[in-house]
Motif scaffolding. Structure first.
Motif, mmCIF file in Angstrom:
data_model
loop_
_atom_site.group_PDB
_atom_site.id
_atom_site.type_symbol
_atom_site.label_atom_id
_atom_site.label_comp_id
_atom_site.label_asym_id
_atom_site.label_seq_id
_atom_site.Cartn_x
_atom_site.Cartn_y
_atom_site.Cartn_z
ATOM 1 N N VAL A 53 0.835 -1.160 -0.164
ATOM 2 C CA VAL A 53 0.087 -0.033 -0.100
ATOM 3 C C VAL A 53 0.725 1.415 -0.224
ATOM 4 N N GLY A 54 1.907 1.049 0.813
ATOM 5 C CA GLY A 54 2.915 2.536 0.825
ATOM 6 C C GLY A 54 3.528 2.728 -0.577
ATOM 7 N N MET A 55 4.097 1.508 -1.311
ATOM 8 C CA MET A 55 4.667 1.589 -2.487
ATOM 9 C C MET A 55 3.594 2.209 -3.478
ATOM 10 N N SER A 56 2.537 1.803 -3.398
ATOM 11 C CA SER A 56 1.615 2.206 -4.580
ATOM 12 C C SER A 56 1.198 3.499 -4.220
ATOM 13 N N GLU A 57 0.917 4.002 -3.034
ATOM 14 C CA GLU A 57 0.694 5.210 -2.595
ATOM 15 C C GLU A 57 1.778 6.286 -3.253
ATOM 16 N N ILE A 58 2.996 5.970 -2.855
ATOM 17 C CA ILE A 58 4.168 6.850 -3.346
ATOM 18 C C ILE A 58 4.305 6.714 -5.091
ATOM 19 N N GLU A 59 3.489 5.701 -5.755
ATOM 20 C CA GLU A 59 3.253 5.608 -7.183
ATOM 21 C C GLU A 59 1.987 6.278 -7.506
ATOM 22 N N ASP A 60 1.308 6.846 -6.733
ATOM 23 C CA ASP A 60 -0.072 7.561 -7.096
ATOM 24 C C ASP A 60 -0.934 6.442 -7.664
ATOM 25 N N LEU A 61 -0.675 5.233 -7.122
ATOM 26 C CA LEU A 61 -1.807 4.319 -7.607
ATOM 27 C C LEU A 61 -2.976 3.927 -6.455
ATOM 28 N N TYR A 62 -4.112 3.586 -6.941
ATOM 29 C CA TYR A 62 -5.039 3.180 -5.927
ATOM 30 C C TYR A 62 -5.314 1.665 -6.209
ATOM 31 N N LEU A 63 -4.696 0.839 -5.405
ATOM 32 C CA LEU A 63 -5.133 -0.579 -5.773
ATOM 33 C C LEU A 63 -5.851 -1.409 -4.461
ATOM 34 N N SER A 64 -6.607 -2.276 -4.766
ATOM 35 C CA SER A 64 -7.231 -3.027 -3.715
ATOM 36 C C SER A 64 -6.205 -4.212 -3.154
ATOM 37 N N VAL A 65 -5.630 -3.732 -1.870
ATOM 38 C CA VAL A 65 -4.703 -4.778 -1.491
ATOM 39 C C VAL A 65 -5.157 -5.311 -0.430
ATOM 40 N N CYS A 66 -5.163 -6.741 -0.066
ATOM 41 C CA CYS A 66 -5.766 -7.260 1.098
ATOM 42 C C CYS A 66 -4.810 -8.312 1.891
ATOM 43 N N GLN A 67 -4.822 -8.358 3.081
ATOM 44 C CA GLN A 67 -3.898 -9.276 3.836
ATOM 45 C C GLN A 67 -4.339 -10.800 3.688
ATOM 46 N N GLY A 68 -3.685 -11.385 3.237
ATOM 47 C CA GLY A 68 -3.969 -12.941 3.334
ATOM 48 C C GLY A 68 -3.481 -13.835 4.402
ATOM 49 N N GLU A 69 -3.291 -14.958 4.063
ATOM 50 C CA GLU A 69 -3.006 -15.934 5.032
ATOM 51 C C GLU A 69 -1.304 -16.088 5.681
ATOM 52 N N ASN A 70 -1.536 -16.368 7.091
ATOM 53 C CA ASN A 70 -0.345 -16.389 7.893
ATOM 54 C C ASN A 70 -0.124 -18.010 8.160
ATOM 55 N N VAL A 71 -1.029 -18.863 7.758
ATOM 56 C CA VAL A 71 -0.823 -20.211 8.166
ATOM 57 C C VAL A 71 -1.206 -20.841 6.910
ATOM 58 N N ASN A 72 -0.765 -22.154 6.756
ATOM 59 C CA ASN A 72 -0.860 -22.870 5.609
ATOM 60 C C ASN A 72 -2.149 -23.601 5.447
ATOM 61 N N LEU A 73 -2.543 -24.477 4.680
ATOM 62 C CA LEU A 73 -3.878 -25.302 4.508
ATOM 63 C C LEU A 73 -3.837 -26.230 5.667
ATOM 64 N N LYS A 74 -2.840 -26.684 6.303
ATOM 65 C CA LYS A 74 -2.783 -27.734 7.316
ATOM 66 C C LYS A 74 -3.017 -27.011 8.559
ATOM 67 N N GLY A 75 -2.918 -25.535 8.683
ATOM 68 C CA GLY A 75 -3.209 -24.738 10.034
ATOM 69 C C GLY A 75 -1.730 -24.628 10.408
ATOM 70 N N GLN A 76 -0.790 -24.690 9.908
ATOM 71 C CA GLN A 76 0.583 -24.620 10.540
ATOM 72 C C GLN A 76 1.211 -23.204 10.101
ATOM 73 N N GLU A 77 1.706 -22.438 11.136
ATOM 74 C CA GLU A 77 2.306 -21.265 11.022
ATOM 75 C C GLU A 77 3.306 -21.051 9.982
ATOM 76 N N ILE A 78 3.223 -20.046 8.871
ATOM 77 C CA ILE A 78 4.091 -20.112 8.062
ATOM 78 C C ILE A 78 5.398 -19.106 8.500
ATOM 79 N N LEU A 79 6.497 -20.082 8.389
ATOM 80 C CA LEU A 79 7.847 -19.782 8.823
ATOM 81 C C LEU A 79 8.655 -18.721 7.806
#
Length: 285
Positions: A53-79
């Motif tokens: 979001v900060g990078m696109s802001e500097i570039e004068d772009l408005y983009l839809s940016v969403c936070q996704g997953e911090n764990v994998n499909l097995k429920g394990q935290e991604i290192l």
């Protein structure tokens, strides 16, 4: 008659290579970016999304940016491969409140058809395909950075993205979607040496920040994989492909990729015109 620009959705993180890929994607006029999601890998998904979001802001772009997953499909935290670091601060714009999985589905449905570029673990994409039965109908192609057919970078057999969420990778290979795969066998063979780096210009604040970090990095750590994947999306004729069905081991040899004739064939990149790739970077930056 002018060809309609394809719609592109990017699923990524914010490693140095991914920063370069995003900058190149922001600069191209060959497609329209409709949304970006993050999944933990280099940084956690939250910090990566805030940086984008900060990078696109500097570039004068408005983009839809969403936070996704911090764990994998097995429920394990991604290192994480690196440390959380705020590189581009967001001031005016913010990460979307909407769930990344729903956001991808809504955007795909609104666009009718879109391409997905993914450079990190495939968790977000696989989870969205699980949750929405008809999402597959709205995806034209998935362009994937990951897998190894020789030596891995996490184990002797496995590459980081596929090792992190082998279930997600295996499920996506079992879909009917057209897939282009850029394995690390090819992506890590393309090197940004000092002579090439000296030819790139600090044309703006974002470019200067990215190139300064490349200059500080040893040659073997100057990752170009995500940028090479973007080049594949834009210029597939610069690559040589083989076709094969693939499956991913989800157990003892976690993340190892196998060839199989029981699945839809994937387009696997195994050679590229390196000179034309570097000219693409120079021209696009």
């Amino acid at each position: 008659m002018q060809r309609e620009k394809p719609f592109v959705y990017i699923d990524t993180n914010f490693s140095l290579g991914e920063r370069l890929m995003l900058k190149l994607a922001f600069n191209t006029f060959d497609f329209e970016i409709v949304g970006i999601s993050t999944v933990s890998s280099a940084m956690d998904a939250k910090v990566a999304a805030e940086n984008i979001v900060g990078m696109s802001e500097i570039e004068d772009l408005y983009l839809s940016v969403c936070q996704g997953e911090n764990v994998n499909l097995k429920g394990q935290e991604i290192l994480l491969k690196e440390k959380n670091e705020k590189i581009f601060a967001n001031v005016k714009d913010y990460v979307e409140d909407e769930n990344a999985i729903k956001n991808l589905y809504d955007l795909a449905k609104d666009c009718g058809r879109l391409d997905i570029i993914t450079t990190s673990p495939l968790t977000n994409i696989a989870k969205a395909l699980r949750e929405y039965d008809d999402l597959e109908d709205y995806i034209s192609h998935i362009f994937i950075l990951g897998a190894s057919f020789s030596a891995g970078d996490v184990t002797s057999d496995a590459e980081y993205n596929f090792f992190t969420d082998p279930i997600a990778a295996d499920e996506i290979f079992n879909r009917g979607i057209d897939i282009f795969l850029l394995p690390i066998d090819l992506s890590k063979s393309v090197v940004l040496n000092d002579a090439m780096l000296d030819q790139l210009k600090d044309s703006d604040q974002v470019t200067k920040t990215i190139l300064d970090d490349y200059r500080k990095s040893p040659e073997e750590l100057r990752d170009l994989g995500p940028a090479l994947l973007l080049y594949l999306v834009l210029t597939p004729e610069a690559f040589i492909f083989e076709e094969d069905g693939l499956s991913v081991n989800t157990k003892e040899q976690r993340g190892k990729v196998y060839r199989t004739n029981k699945r839809k064939k994937v387009y696997i990149a195994n050679r590229v015109n390196e000179n034309s790739f570097f000219e693409f970077i120079k021209a696009t930056l």
